[in-house]
Design an enzyme around this catalytic site. Structure first.
Site, short mmCIF file in Angstrom:
data_model
loop_
_atom_site.label_atom_id
_atom_site.label_comp_id
_atom_site.label_asym_id
_atom_site.label_seq_id
_atom_site.Cartn_x
_atom_site.Cartn_y
_atom_site.Cartn_z
N ASP A 71 0.01 -4.00 5.75
CA ASP A 71 -0.56 -3.78 7.06
C ASP A 71 -2.05 -4.12 7.02
OD1 ASP A 71 1.92 -2.52 7.27
OD2 ASP A 71 1.12 -0.55 7.61
N ASP A 127 5.76 4.60 4.95
CA ASP A 127 6.75 3.64 5.47
C ASP A 127 6.94 2.42 4.56
OD1 ASP A 127 4.09 3.13 6.42
OD2 ASP A 127 4.85 1.69 7.87
N HIS A 128 6.10 2.30 3.52
CA HIS A 128 6.23 1.17 2.59
C HIS A 128 6.72 1.56 1.21
CE1 HIS A 128 4.14 -1.66 5.35
NE2 HIS A 128 3.76 -0.51 5.86
N HIS A 170 7.64 -5.22 11.18
CA HIS A 170 6.86 -3.98 11.20
C HIS A 170 6.53 -3.57 12.64
CE1 HIS A 170 3.34 -1.32 10.26
NE2 HIS A 170 3.95 -1.11 9.12
N HIS A 175 0.86 -1.19 0.00
CA HIS A 175 0.00 0.00 0.00
C HIS A 175 0.89 1.23 0.00
CE1 HIS A 175 0.98 -0.53 4.20
NE2 HIS A 175 0.32 0.54 4.60
N HIS A 231 1.17 3.89 2.02
CA HIS A 231 1.62 4.61 3.21
C HIS A 231 3.14 4.77 3.11
CE1 HIS A 231 -2.03 3.79 6.05
NE2 HIS A 231 -2.12 4.97 5.45
#
Ligand SMILES: [Zn+2]
Ligand SMILES: [Zn+2]
Length: 297
Positions: free
Chosen positions: A206, A64-65, A264, A60, A62
């Site tokens: 996530d 942090d990815h 994570h 996805h 976001h």
């Protein structure tokens, strides 16, 4: 097959942990699952060449990815390998990718194919493996992935030697699962070969707990799953759309997976013993990942 954990933090990187990224090496394939900020440097530190990447699977969008994508692709492009990299991601991936790359002076010396995965199931397949995806439950469109190696037929050497079948096309036919005729006698693949089961690796991050977690991870040899919080912070996990370590362990148990690796982690955990212990109450074969962890399967 080798799996390297390049980043094991959630939202916020720490001194010890980079944001999310996992690299799977299989034959000539190099599949990068997510690309948190700093991923290209982690690859250098861990001895993985950037042009060995063939596919990037984004869970996805976001930060942090994905925040490592512009830098990593710029380095890849500068190598001028003439290679193509395929990027896969959930609905909206094309829009997000374009928006990020509009803001960067980027010479397109690398061929990039963007593929949006809009329906669950197999989205890539070749003779050795397939990759499947299923939607997860997060505040933004998010998908989990399974890398599924195909079963292989191997020749039972002692049996074919006994039957005096020479090396060559006849053995090839048996390996394809076909009957052959040798010296006037019918020989079946059942008597001369055995099936070696393909391996399955599932990556879930996530998400909140949902039916697709179980379905995606079913019978996996290895489940790599977020365990962002321990159970005592279940409220927080729910609020931000995450799994607790216990829920990850329950998923592993219910889905009959062989091994669970948690990743994570929230930056609040300086020591992740609490996370591992939380998971171990529901599933024994569990470890917590760290940056640089390599698993050979
Ligand atoms: Zn995340
Ligand atoms: Zn997220």
């Amino acid at each position: 097959m080798q799996i390297t954990f390049l980043g094991t933090a959630s939202m916020k990187p720490t001194k010890e942990r980079n944001p999310s990224a996992v690299f799977l090496k299989y034959k000539t394939e190099g599949i990068l699952f997510d690309c948190g900020e700093g991923t290209q440097r982690q690859m250098q530190i861990m001895g993985i060449s950037i042009p060995s990447i063939t596919k990037i699977c984004i869970s996805h969008w976001h930060g942090d990815h994905i925040l490592g994508l512009p830098g990593l692709l710029q380095t890849f492009a500068a190598e001028e390998t003439g290679k193509t990299v395929n990027i896969y991601g959930p609905k909206g991936t094309k829009k997000h990718f374009d928006a990020i790359f509009r803001g960067v002076m980027f010479e397109e010396k690398l061929k990039i194919n963007i593929n949006e995965i809009t329906k669950p199931g197999v989205f890539f397949e070749n003779k050795d493996f397939k990759i499947t995806a299923m939607p997860l439950k997060h505040p933004v469109p998010c998908i989990g992935y399974s890398f599924v190696e195909k079963d292989k037929r191997r020749i039972k050497v002692s049996v074919v030697k006994k039957l005096k079948i020479p090396e060559g096309p006849l053995l090839g036919e048996l390996q394809k699962g076909k009957n052959i005729t040798f010296k006037g006698k019918k020989i079946t693949p059942e008597e001369t070969t055995r099936i070696v089961k393909g391996r399955k690796i599932t990556i879930i991050t996530d998400t909140m707990l949902c039916a697709n977690c179980y379905e995606l991870a079913e019978n996996a040899d290895l489940l790599i799953c977020e365990g962002t919080f321990a159970s005592n912070l279940k409220d927080k996990a729910e609020k931000y759309g995450h799994l607790t370590a216990l829920e990850a362990a329950q998923t592993a148990s219910k889905a009959n997976v062989k091994k669970l690796i948690l990743t994570h982690f929230s930056a609040r955990y300086k020591d992740i013993t609490e996370i591992e212990e939380d998971a171990r109450t529901a599933f024994d074969n569990v470890i917590c990942a760290y940056d640089g962890l390599k698993i050979n399967l």
